[in-house]
Design a protein around this motif. Structure first.
Motif, PDB file in Angstrom:
ATOM      1  N   GLU A 153      11.630  23.853 -24.735  1.00 38.24           N
ATOM      2  CA  GLU A 153      11.342  25.301 -24.178  1.00 38.24           C
ATOM      3  C   GLU A 153      12.798  26.279 -24.432  1.00 38.24           C
ATOM      4  O   GLU A 153      12.808  27.418 -24.696  1.00 38.24           O
ATOM      5  CB  GLU A 153      10.892  25.047 -22.619  1.00 38.24           C
ATOM      6  CG  GLU A 153       9.693  24.903 -22.682  1.00 38.24           C
ATOM      7  CD  GLU A 153       8.462  26.064 -23.291  1.00 38.24           C
ATOM      8  OE1 GLU A 153       8.451  27.077 -22.605  1.00 38.24           O
ATOM      9  OE2 GLU A 153       7.659  25.708 -24.171  1.00 38.24           O
ATOM     10  N   TYR A 164      10.775  18.241 -23.133  1.00 41.18           N
ATOM     11  CA  TYR A 164       9.973  19.658 -23.051  1.00 41.18           C
ATOM     12  C   TYR A 164      10.823  20.636 -22.872  1.00 41.18           C
ATOM     13  O   TYR A 164      10.768  21.604 -23.350  1.00 41.18           O
ATOM     14  CB  TYR A 164       8.677  19.244 -22.045  1.00 41.18           C
ATOM     15  CG  TYR A 164       7.892  20.608 -22.096  1.00 41.18           C
ATOM     16  CD1 TYR A 164       7.071  20.823 -22.923  1.00 41.18           C
ATOM     17  CD2 TYR A 164       8.367  21.220 -20.764  1.00 41.18           C
ATOM     18  CE1 TYR A 164       6.492  22.182 -22.600  1.00 41.18           C
ATOM     19  CE2 TYR A 164       7.500  22.456 -20.528  1.00 41.18           C
ATOM     20  CZ  TYR A 164       6.823  23.066 -21.702  1.00 41.18           C
ATOM     21  OH  TYR A 164       6.059  24.067 -21.356  1.00 41.18           O
ATOM     22  N   ASN A 165      11.685  20.428 -21.747  1.00 42.93           N
ATOM     23  CA  ASN A 165      12.588  21.602 -21.276  1.00 42.93           C
ATOM     24  C   ASN A 165      13.584  21.936 -22.356  1.00 42.93           C
ATOM     25  O   ASN A 165      13.829  22.910 -22.531  1.00 42.93           O
ATOM     26  CB  ASN A 165      13.262  21.019 -20.112  1.00 42.93           C
ATOM     27  CG  ASN A 165      12.279  21.014 -19.021  1.00 42.93           C
ATOM     28  OD1 ASN A 165      11.309  21.875 -18.609  1.00 42.93           O
ATOM     29  ND2 ASN A 165      12.657  20.402 -17.931  1.00 42.93           N
ATOM     30  N   ARG A 213      13.240  29.780 -26.314  1.00 42.97           N
ATOM     31  CA  ARG A 213      13.904  30.942 -25.546  1.00 42.97           C
ATOM     32  C   ARG A 213      15.077  31.569 -26.321  1.00 42.97           C
ATOM     33  O   ARG A 213      15.221  32.723 -26.415  1.00 42.97           O
ATOM     34  CB  ARG A 213      14.140  30.909 -24.212  1.00 42.97           C
ATOM     35  CG  ARG A 213      12.751  30.786 -23.130  1.00 42.97           C
ATOM     36  CD  ARG A 213      13.092  30.662 -21.950  1.00 42.97           C
ATOM     37  NE  ARG A 213      14.086  29.764 -21.256  1.00 42.97           N
ATOM     38  CZ  ARG A 213      13.802  28.290 -21.264  1.00 42.97           C
ATOM     39  NH1 ARG A 213      12.664  28.037 -20.947  1.00 42.97           N
ATOM     40  NH2 ARG A 213      14.547  27.646 -20.676  1.00 42.97           N
TER      41      ARG A 213
END
Length: 83
Positions: free
Chosen positions: A49, A45-46, A53
Motif C-alpha cells: 500500500e 500488505y502495508n 501511494r
C-alpha cells in the motif's frame, strides 16, 4: 509464493496463515469457477500500500513538472514569515 486450492486451505488455514506471517510467504488460494484470492501478512500488505501511494505521489509530481515545462505554471510571490 505458494498456490493451494480452497479445499486445502480450509483444512489447514492456521498453517498457511503462519506461513504468511512467519515466513513472509504469499499464498494464492485457487477457487474452481471463482476468482482467486491472496493471503499475505499485514506487514507485507502495508508495504504494498505504501509503495502504491508513493508511486501515485511521484506520478503527480511528474505531471506537475511536465505542466511547468509546457509553460502552464503560475508564478507567485513568496510569503515571508514575520520574525
Amino acid at each position: 509464493m505458494l498456490a493451494v486450492t480452497y479445499s486445502i486451505i480450509r483444512n489447514k488455514l492456521k498453517d498457511y496463515c503462519n506461513q504468511a506471517t512467519d515466513n513472509h510467504e504469499t499464498v494464492i488460494v485457487t477457487r474452481k469457477g471463482e476468482k482467486n484470492v491472496v493471503i499475505m501478512s499485514l506487514e507485507k500488505y502495508n508495504q504494498l500500500e505504501k509503495a502504491a501511494r508513493n508511486a501515485e505521489y511521484l506520478a503527480m509530481i511528474d505531471r506537475g513538472i511536465t505542466q511547468l515545462l509546457a509553460g502552464k505554471g503560475q508564478e507567485h510571490e513568496l510569503i515571508e514569515a514575520d520574525e
